[in-house]
Scaffold this active site. Structure first.
Site, short mmCIF file in Angstrom:
data_model
loop_
_atom_site.label_atom_id
_atom_site.label_comp_id
_atom_site.label_asym_id
_atom_site.label_seq_id
_atom_site.Cartn_x
_atom_site.Cartn_y
_atom_site.Cartn_z
N ASP A 1 -3.12 -0.29 14.02
CA ASP A 1 -3.50 -0.68 12.67
C ASP A 1 -3.83 0.64 11.95
OD1 ASP A 1 -4.51 -2.23 10.47
OD2 ASP A 1 -6.52 -1.81 11.23
N ASP B 1 -5.90 1.07 8.42
CA ASP B 1 -7.22 1.12 7.77
C ASP B 1 -8.31 0.77 8.78
OD1 ASP B 1 -6.30 1.58 5.03
OD2 ASP B 1 -5.53 -0.45 5.10
N GLY C 1 -8.20 -6.28 7.23
CA GLY C 1 -6.93 -6.74 7.82
C GLY C 1 -6.22 -7.78 6.98
N ARG D 1 -3.50 -7.85 0.31
CA ARG D 1 -4.09 -7.67 -1.02
C ARG D 1 -4.29 -9.02 -1.74
NH1 ARG D 1 -0.62 -3.64 -4.44
NH2 ARG D 1 -0.70 -2.52 -2.46
N LYS E 1 0.44 -1.95 1.76
CA LYS E 1 1.66 -1.43 1.13
C LYS E 1 1.51 0.05 0.80
CE LYS E 1 3.19 -5.92 -0.33
NZ LYS E 1 2.82 -7.04 -1.17
C1 BG6 Z 1 -5.40 -3.71 5.35
C2 BG6 Z 1 -6.84 -3.58 4.94
O1 BG6 Z 1 -5.07 -2.71 6.25
O2 BG6 Z 1 -4.54 -3.62 4.22
C3 BG6 Z 1 -7.18 -4.60 3.86
O3 BG6 Z 1 -7.67 -3.79 6.07
C4 BG6 Z 1 -6.20 -4.47 2.68
O4 BG6 Z 1 -8.50 -4.40 3.43
C5 BG6 Z 1 -4.77 -4.60 3.21
O5 BG6 Z 1 -6.44 -5.47 1.71
C6 BG6 Z 1 -3.73 -4.45 2.11
O6 BG6 Z 1 -3.75 -3.12 1.64
P1 BG6 Z 1 -3.02 -2.62 0.33
O7 BG6 Z 1 -3.11 -1.12 0.43
O8 BG6 Z 1 -1.59 -3.10 0.38
O9 BG6 Z 1 -3.74 -3.20 -0.84
MG MG Z 2 -7.97 -2.33 9.88
#
Ligand code: BG6
Ligand code: MG
Length: 213
Positions: free
Chosen positions: A8, A10, A45, A48, A118
């Site tokens: 993963d 984030d 996880g 959005r 993304k």
């Molecule tokens: C995940 C995060 O990795 O990605 C979430 O844990 C986040 O918090 C999700 O909402 C979507 O991310 P992004 O960058 O496409 O908004």
């Molecule tokens: Mg994570």
């Protein structure tokens, strides 16, 4: 025998979770909803759009927002998040991750990414890790977001391995559930999984191989 590791992003490779939190809190406040860190845990996880839907439900206003409103609000949140990413540097790679990635590469172990973000490629590029990852699963191409297993299955496919040849690393409950749903072996960072480790500094191939083999 472990042949691949699926990360993963984030909260595992870098601590962008705090930046997501700032951007979501500001967005939520702008429509009269307040969220705290405890609620933010439930967004880890989660994609959005699904995150915004959870916030609207939490505020009791889900039915007041159309699909178009949701698109406008998620774009607004992402604009702020992308601005916050401008301050991200290599220093924001979580402790132990670079050494662990080196250990994997030295042992010819494939590396896949299974993030629903993304912004994942951009973040890896900022961190100088883009060329260390063999395959980045595209969240736009998978049907269901975590806790569904789709993104982990796609990442294993992308590195050319079967589910039982890999393990995944997650910091979120939704991510661990996703791995369990496809019988992938799981390492949780500060979260219960097949093998729970408290921090990314505890990651080592030897420790994980001993546990899983
Ligand atoms: C995940 C995060 O990795 O990605 C979430 O844990 C986040 O918090 C999700 O909402 C979507 O991310 P992004 O960058 O496409 O908004
Ligand atoms: Mg994570």
């Amino acid at each position: 025998m472990i042949k691949g590791v699926i990360f993963d992003l984030d909260g595992v490779i870098t601590d962008t979770a705090k930046l997501h939190y700032i951007a979501w809190k500001n967005l939520a406040n702008s429509i009269g909803i307040d969220i705290d860190e405890e609620f933010n845990e439930s967004l880890k996880g989660i994609s959005r759009t699904d995150s915004l839907i959870r916030i609207l439900e939490y505020g009791g206003v889900r039915d007041k927002y159309s699909d178009q409103d949701i698109k406008i609000l998620t774009d607004k949140k992402n604009d702020e998040y992308v601005k916050l990413l401008e301050d991200l540097t290599k220093e924001d790679i979580l402790p132990g991750i670079e050494n662990f990635i080196k250990e994997l590469r030295d042992n010819n172990i494939k590396i896949g990414l299974a993030s629903v973000s993304k912004n994942a490629s951009r973040i890896l590029e900022i961190l100088g890790l883009l060329d260390q990852v063999d395959f980045i699963a595209d969240p736009a191409k998978v049907e269901k977001s975590k806790p569904a297993p789709d993104i982990f299955i796609e990442s294993a496919r992308g590195i050319g391995l079967a589910i039982d040849q890999v393990f995944g690393i997650e910091d979120s409950q939704a991510g661990v559930e996703a791995m369990r749903a496809c019988n992938m072996r799981s390492v949780g960072i500060g979260v219960d999984a097949d093998l729970r480790l408290e921090t990314t500094q505890d990651l080592s191939l030897e420790k994980i191989a001993l546990y899983f083999e």
